[in-house]
Design a protein around this motif. Structure first.
Motif: not given
Length: 224
Positions: A40-46, A60-65, A72-74, A79-82
């Motif tokens: 959910q955190k990744l979803f809202e951030a992305s 991916v770096d920006e989404i993770a931050a 690394g968790t992402v 596996g990948s941005k896609s």
């Protein structure tokens, strides 16, 4: 003295002396996100970042931050941005489906239930306008990197719309000259387009006005 033999190309795994475990990379790709909260955190951030710059302009770096998790968790979970975007599309549809399905059985009148279901869709578009924007911009792109994902998710959503129309047709006399498939698509597409148009160009329009406009197709299907 006996010793464990390491599989070719790697060190022995003391937890799997027979070497029967799957390769680490395979496990990583198959492993789901550790918690729904992380997803959910990744979803809202992305969604926030994609809303600002589009999917191609986000890393991916920006989404993770933005989500407060490590890169690394992402990669470990997706596996990948896609793969990340594909799974976040699924997550968004899961949220939307849960809202749609929560009202289907709440009313004895299937038209009233559909009205509220569309209202729930408008609420979702209000909360996640960037998801609607991503859906509309990428769904009809040819070719699309996520075409197979969109095809699957579209059918899941259409199945709910189809069931709601079936419920109306079981209670009310309906116009047999109206193509059911076209009606399903009209209602489905209108939820995204009307919701997104309201967010982008016409914020003064109320939820009720948007729902009434979309329901006009459904009410026209019912014979007086």
């Amino acid at each position: 003295m006996s010793s464990s033999t390491a599989p070719s190309g790697g060190a022995a795994n003391p937890a799997d002396p027979a070497g029967t475990a799957e390769p680490t990379e395979t496990v990583k790709k198959l492993r789901p996100a550790r918690t729904n909260a992380t997803r959910q955190k990744l979803f809202e951030a992305s969604m926030d970042l994609i809303g600002e710059r589009g999917v191609a302009g986000v890393t991916v770096d920006e989404i993770a931050a933005a989500a407060g998790v490590s890169k690394g968790t992402v990669y470990y979970n997706f596996g990948s941005k896609s793969d990340l975007i594909a799974q976040l599309l699924r997550h968004g549809v899961d949220i939307l489906l849960a809202r749609l399905l929560s009202v289907r059985a709440d009313s004895a009148d299937p038209l009233a239930a559909m009205d509220e279901m569309i209202g729930q869709a408008m609420d979702f578009m209000d909360e996640y306008p960037s998801f609607a924007r991503l859906w509309v911009s990428e769904n009809w792109r040819t070719p699309s990197e996520w075409q197979d994902t969109f095809t699957e998710l579209r059918e899941r959503l259409l199945t709910v719309v189809r069931a709601a129309i079936d419920a109306v047709a079981a209670v009310y006399p309906v116009d047999p000259g109206v193509s059911r498939g076209s009606l399903e698509t009209a209602i489905f597409g209108a939820c995204f387009v009307v919701g997104l148009d309201r967010q982008t160009y016409n914020p003064e329009r109320t939820r009720e006005q948007s729902v009434t406009a979309i329901m006009a197709s459904m009410r026209g299907y019912v014979r007086k």
